[in-house]
Design an enzyme around this catalytic site. Structure first.
Site, PDB file in Angstrom:
ATOM      1  CG  ASP A 178      -2.076  -0.385   0.792  1.00  0.00           C
ATOM      2  OD1 ASP A 178      -2.062  -1.113   0.246  1.00  0.00           O
ATOM      3  OD2 ASP A 178      -2.843  -0.896   1.999  1.00  0.00           O
ATOM      4  NE  ARG A 225      -0.940   1.580  14.091  1.00  0.00           N
ATOM      5  CZ  ARG A 225      -0.543   0.800  12.971  1.00  0.00           C
ATOM      6  NH1 ARG A 225       0.985   0.939  12.455  1.00  0.00           N
ATOM      7  NH2 ARG A 225      -0.866  -0.147  12.216  1.00  0.00           N
ATOM      8  CG  ASP A 265      -4.182   0.541  13.152  1.00  0.00           C
ATOM      9  OD1 ASP A 265      -3.890   1.146  15.264  1.00  0.00           O
ATOM     10  OD2 ASP A 265      -3.686  -0.542  12.620  1.00  0.00           O
ATOM     11  CB  SER A 268      -4.524  -7.154   6.605  1.00  0.00           C
ATOM     12  OG  SER A 268      -4.403  -6.122   7.317  1.00  0.00           O
TER      13      SER A 268
HETATM   14  N1  ARG Z   1      -7.032  -4.481  15.934  1.00  0.00           N
HETATM   15  C1  ARG Z   1      -6.097  -3.963  16.559  1.00  0.00           C
HETATM   16  C2  ARG Z   1      -6.342  -2.383  17.598  1.00  0.00           C
HETATM   17  O1  ARG Z   1      -6.635  -1.862  16.762  1.00  0.00           O
HETATM   18  C3  ARG Z   1      -5.118  -4.261  15.386  1.00  0.00           C
HETATM   19  C4  ARG Z   1      -5.039  -3.243  13.780  1.00  0.00           C
HETATM   20  C5  ARG Z   1      -4.361  -4.014  13.563  1.00  0.00           C
HETATM   21  N2  ARG Z   1      -4.098  -2.911  12.468  1.00  0.00           N
HETATM   22  C6  ARG Z   1      -3.565  -3.567  11.489  1.00  0.00           C
HETATM   23  N3  ARG Z   1      -2.979  -2.669  10.035  1.00  0.00           N
HETATM   24  N4  ARG Z   1      -3.200  -4.680  10.362  1.00  0.00           N
HETATM   25  O2  ARG Z   1      -5.109  -2.232  17.422  1.00  0.00           O
END
Ligand code: ARG
Length: 412
Positions: free
Chosen positions: A14, A95, A124, A175
């Protein structure tokens, strides 16, 4: 329109394509900024070449390993950070660091916007942008996958059409996101909460059925709430977490299957692998039970839950976090000692714990001849302790009347 965009660049499909897309659609310079979290020189070099080939003006590597361990992971370990009782928040604590590094990079290169690869549906985007807003108010944040969403196939098609360099595509339908503390797996068969996910989803943990028949054990030493040694061997936090994760993962420890409440209002089925997190936090909680007072143990879950929710909800830089962390840290000063755990076929269990600051006193707890507890003092304690209830129940008619004892004179 921004003139110079700093993109949070991972080198994945991406963001490799996004370098080109941003340049095309915004007519701006693009700096691809990659966080170095210990992923190895080769993959960083490859990612850099790709960014430049796809049109980036600059490729910058932002060292982040030490900061991640000391400023994000360490406070989260002290806080026993767990969301909804099961998720050790690995992705979530990474993050705010991305936000911080983006802001640093934008100031360094003289940029006027940042961009990231998150979609409009996840947590995120919120965590990164709320972090950016907290650190540099007014800085523009671009999210092409939110403003102009593209499926994976469309991204590959765009890359082909524009002759872009992309990383070798793995066949995986998942993913994923990973850092030292854990791995998050979404997509593919994880989307159906009715069924277990395929073994392919897991990379860090052996299936408990295939784990060794012989248990492993290890002694983790903590100082002021942080793990500092394993089996007596001192290690830096980063190395210690990696080491514990390997052994725990090999024993099938750390698989988590959860239906999670996202910040944007949806429930999603998430799979996590966090062998080190599960093991370290399990051991630390055992040590807390030994070293913290009863009242501290009662206060702690409130602070931990607030800490965890705020991390999940992108509020890392909110002022209240300073107060929450101060409370947690004050208690964690006393969490020092060693815990021995056993790892066996997906389970972590306790073999023992010791601490120079242990509040467990043998002479008070024992039923043997060593007992020096003042048994008699309990009588007075119970009198006073029961007094308010005794009084209220008598006044409110809840207590039984004392039976009247009639003493008859003995017949001669
Ligand atoms: N659900 C988890 C969170 O919000 C993991 C998110 C995973 N992110 C990703 N870009 N695959 O922290």
């Amino acid at each position: 329109m921004p003139k110079h965009i700093v993109l949070a660049y991972s080198g994945g499909l991406d963001t490799s394509v996004m370098v080109h897309w941003l340049k095309q659609n915004h007519g701006a310079k693009v700096t691809a900024a990659l966080l170095d979290l210990g992923q190895g020189k080769e993959s960083i070099d490859d990612a850099g070449k790709r960014a430049l080939a796809n049109g980036a003006t600059n490729f910058v590597v932002l060292p982040a390993k030490e900061e991640f361990a000391n400023d994000f992971l360490a406070p989260s370990i002290r806080a026993n950070a767990i969301y909804e009782g099961v998720y050790p928040l690995a992705t979530a604590i990474g993050r705010p660091l991305i936000a911080k590094k983006l802001v640093e990079a934008v100031q360094k290169v003289g940029g006027d916007a940042v961009a990231h690869g998150c979609t409009g549906k996840g947590n995120d985007q919120v965590r990164i942008e709320a972090g950016v807003k907290a650190l540099l108010p007014g800085l523009e944040c671009l999210a092409p996958q939110r403003s102009h969403p593209m499926t994976r196939d469309a991204v590959v098609e765009y890359a082909k059409k524009n002759k872009l360099q992309i990383p070798q595509l793995k066949r995986s339908t998942y993913s994923t996101d990973e850092n030292l503390w854990g791995r998050s797996i979404e997509g593919g068969d994880t989307e159906d909460p009715a069924h277990a996910v395929h073994e392919d989803a897991y990379l860090w943990t052996t299936s408990p059925q295939k784990a060794p028949d012989k248990p492993s054990s290890m002694s983790i030493t903590f100082e002021a709430g942080l793990p500092v040694a394993v089996d007596g061997k001192k290690m830096a936090l980063w190395d210690l977490v990696a080491y514990v994760g390997k052994i725990a993962g090999a024993n099938g420890v750390g698989r988590i299957d959860h239906v999670e409440n996202r910040l944007v209002g949806i429930k999603s089925r998430e799979i996590y692998e966090a062998p080190a997190a599960v093991t370290v936090l399990f051991a630390k909680k055992a040590l807390e039970a030994l070293t913290l007072t009863k009242e501290e143990m009662k206060l702690k879950p409130f602070l931990e839950q607030k800490f965890s929710e705020n991390v999940y909800d992108g509020l890392w830089y909110a002022p209240v976090m300073t107060a929450i962390r101060a409370g947690i840290d004050a208690m964690q000063q006393h969490v020092t000692g060693t815990v021995t755990v056993q790892l066996y076929k997906g389970n972590v269990s306790l073999l023992g714990r010791t601490s120079p600051l242990s509040l467990f006193k043998d002479n008070l707890a024992t039923y043997s001849v060593r007992d020096s507890f003042n048994h008699g003092a309990s009588e007075g304690f119970i009198q006073i302790w029961s007094l308010p209830t005794e009084t209220a129940n008598a006044v409110r008619g809840k207590a039984a009347k004392k039976p009247l004892v009639t003493v008859k004179a003995k017949a001669k």
